[in-house]
Design an enzyme around this catalytic site. Structure first.
Site, PDB file in Angstrom:
ATOM      1  N   GLU A 109      -9.428  -2.344   5.379  1.00 22.14           N
ATOM      2  CA  GLU A 109     -10.278  -2.255   6.722  1.00 22.14           C
ATOM      3  C   GLU A 109     -11.357  -3.166   6.901  1.00 22.14           C
ATOM      4  O   GLU A 109     -11.842  -3.614   5.932  1.00 22.14           O
ATOM      5  CB  GLU A 109     -10.545  -0.712   7.017  1.00 22.14           C
ATOM      6  CG  GLU A 109      -9.419   0.445   6.596  1.00 22.14           C
ATOM      7  CD  GLU A 109      -8.354   0.276   7.985  1.00 22.14           C
ATOM      8  OE1 GLU A 109      -8.472  -0.643   8.705  1.00 22.14           O
ATOM      9  OE2 GLU A 109      -7.890   1.288   8.239  1.00 22.14           O
ATOM     10  N   ASN A 129      -7.197  -3.551  14.283  1.00 23.41           N
ATOM     11  CA  ASN A 129      -8.583  -3.845  13.923  1.00 23.41           C
ATOM     12  C   ASN A 129      -8.655  -5.174  12.839  1.00 23.41           C
ATOM     13  O   ASN A 129      -9.707  -5.477  12.314  1.00 23.41           O
ATOM     14  CB  ASN A 129      -9.377  -2.753  13.331  1.00 23.41           C
ATOM     15  CG  ASN A 129      -8.599  -2.294  11.983  1.00 23.41           C
ATOM     16  OD1 ASN A 129      -7.765  -2.765  11.539  1.00 23.41           O
ATOM     17  ND2 ASN A 129      -9.236  -1.025  11.465  1.00 23.41           N
ATOM     18  N   ASP A 134       0.940  -1.191   0.048  1.00 22.65           N
ATOM     19  CA  ASP A 134      -0.083  -0.050  -0.219  1.00 22.65           C
ATOM     20  C   ASP A 134       0.706   1.327  -0.105  1.00 22.65           C
ATOM     21  O   ASP A 134       1.997   1.245   0.273  1.00 22.65           O
ATOM     22  CB  ASP A 134      -1.017   0.091   1.310  1.00 22.65           C
ATOM     23  CG  ASP A 134      -0.443  -0.438   2.706  1.00 22.65           C
ATOM     24  OD1 ASP A 134       1.066  -0.241   2.574  1.00 22.65           O
ATOM     25  OD2 ASP A 134      -1.087  -0.990   3.394  1.00 22.65           O
ATOM     26  N   HIS A 190      -6.902  -5.356  10.049  1.00 22.38           N
ATOM     27  CA  HIS A 190      -6.846  -4.893   8.607  1.00 22.38           C
ATOM     28  C   HIS A 190      -5.487  -5.557   7.853  1.00 22.38           C
ATOM     29  O   HIS A 190      -4.367  -5.874   8.755  1.00 22.38           O
ATOM     30  CB  HIS A 190      -6.739  -3.523   8.263  1.00 22.38           C
ATOM     31  CG  HIS A 190      -5.676  -2.776   8.687  1.00 22.38           C
ATOM     32  ND1 HIS A 190      -5.801  -1.444   9.210  1.00 22.38           N
ATOM     33  CD2 HIS A 190      -4.562  -2.898   8.822  1.00 22.38           C
ATOM     34  CE1 HIS A 190      -4.750  -0.933   9.404  1.00 22.38           C
ATOM     35  NE2 HIS A 190      -3.738  -1.803   9.347  1.00 22.38           N
TER      36      HIS A 190
HETATM   37  C1  GLP Z   1      -0.224  -0.025   8.448  1.00 22.19           C
HETATM   38  C2  GLP Z   1      -0.045  -0.861   7.199  1.00 22.19           C
HETATM   39  C3  GLP Z   1      -0.287  -2.276   7.389  1.00 22.19           C
HETATM   40  C4  GLP Z   1       0.441  -2.764   8.622  1.00 22.19           C
HETATM   41  C5  GLP Z   1      -0.002  -2.128   9.775  1.00 22.19           C
HETATM   42  C6  GLP Z   1       0.341  -2.436  11.288  1.00 22.19           C
HETATM   43  O1  GLP Z   1      -1.594   0.132   8.847  1.00 22.19           O
HETATM   44  N1  GLP Z   1      -0.850  -0.346   6.133  1.00 22.19           N
HETATM   45  O2  GLP Z   1       0.313  -2.784   6.327  1.00 22.19           O
HETATM   46  O3  GLP Z   1       0.205  -3.967   8.779  1.00 22.19           O
HETATM   47  O4  GLP Z   1       0.102  -0.686   9.716  1.00 22.19           O
HETATM   48  O5  GLP Z   1       1.700  -1.814  11.505  1.00 22.19           O
HETATM   49  P1  GLP Z   1       2.422  -1.904  12.613  1.00 22.19           P
HETATM   50  O6  GLP Z   1       3.450  -2.973  12.253  1.00 22.19           O
HETATM   51  O7  GLP Z   1       3.261  -0.552  12.810  1.00 22.19           O
HETATM   52  O8  GLP Z   1       1.580  -2.248  14.009  1.00 22.19           O
END
Ligand code: GLP
Length: 267
Positions: free
Chosen positions: A144, A137, A67, A139
């Site tokens: 989402e 959540n 993303d 995702h």
């Molecule tokens: C963002 C990214 C996700 C990732 C998530 C968790 O929202 N788009 O791909 O899995 O963060 O991130 P973290 O590893 O910082 O908890």
């Protein structure tokens, strides 16, 4: 799903790096699906270390990120392109021309980015190994809760929770995007293998829903139950709410001894 629970986040990153290395050894021109987020940082550090010690090479590899934020330019330090360059691409020998994120150029219609990205992934022969984290959540990428389980790369609005979770990474004066372009859930499911990393207590509930809950668009990661080749690497804290934990540990031991017996383990 293969669920592997390890002592701490460092061990999670180190097994993750080993699995990526194994793929690159057998398939130097692998197509990697990459992810951002703080969980992946330790993994990238370990991969960089392996590269510096001449254990792996990315010279023939290519990559597609899950993303990218919509509304900030690639050269903004908050963009996922900047994160990837800083934390990984600039430190290894990957050809930057072979690294891709679903970026929307200034003035470009964002609706066109998704289908183009899908085409690029398909032209590259599909993703061999998709790395990813999980949102609090549930995702994956920026899919989402309530995202279509058949979705493809497209624009998504972040939930208020994700917006708040990620606000820790933005200063008060910085613009924080509420929109992103993300691979869809069906795009992710097309990857030949998936490696999901989750660490910390704040991920325990999402992990339990993903692994042991029903498949539901309200926990997008739960769709991974339908994928044939998913490995989930967890630390103790993220595994804290798994009811079937003993079975996962038991299975891991059986698989390890099987691999040793047939010499399937390399380092
Ligand atoms: C963002 C990214 C996700 C990732 C998530 C968790 O929202 N788009 O791909 O899995 O963060 O991130 P973290 O590893 O910082 O908890």
């Amino acid at each position: 799903m293969e669920i592997i629970v390890l002592k701490d986040a460092e061990k999670v990153a180190s097994l993750g790096a080993k699995l990526v290395s194994e793929l690159l050894r057998v398939r130097p021109a692998a197509v990697l699906g990459l992810a951002t987020g703080s969980t992946q940082l330790a993994l990238y550090r370990q991969l960089v270390e392996r590269y510096e010690n001449n254990k792996i090479s990315f010279s023939q590899a290519s990559s597609f990120n899950l993303d990218e934020y919509l509304g900030i330019a690639a050269d903004n330090p908050q963009s996922y392109r900047a994160y990837m360059d800083r934390e990984f691409f600039d430190r290894i020998n990957i050809d930057k021309d072979n690294t891709h994120l679903p970026c929307c150029e200034d003035g470009e219609n964002p609706v066109l980015v998704g289908p183009r990205y899908e085409q690029m992934i398909s032209d590259a022969g599909g993703i061999d190994l998709q790395l990813m984290g999980i949102g609090v959540n549930g995702h994956i990428g920026f899919n989402e809760p309530s995202s279509s389980l058949s979705s493809r790369t497209r624009v998504k609005t972040l939930t208020q929770q994700t917006y708040r979770d990620n606000s820790r990474l933005f200063s008060k004066t910085e613009f924080q995007p509420k929109l992103a372009i993300t691979m869809g859930i069906a795009t992710i499911m097309d990857a030949r293998k998936i490696l999901l990393l989750a660490t910390g207590e704040n991920k325990a509930e999402a992990v339990s829903k993903m692994v042991e809950g029903p498949v539901s668009a309200m926990c997008p990661a739960s769709i991974l139950q339908m994928h044939e080749q998913v490995t989930v690497l967890l630390d103790e804290a993220a595994a804290g709410l798994l009811e079937n934990r003993e079975y996962y540990d038991w299975t891991y031991l059986q698989n390890e001894s099987l691999k040793k017996r047939f010499r399937l383990i390399h380092d």
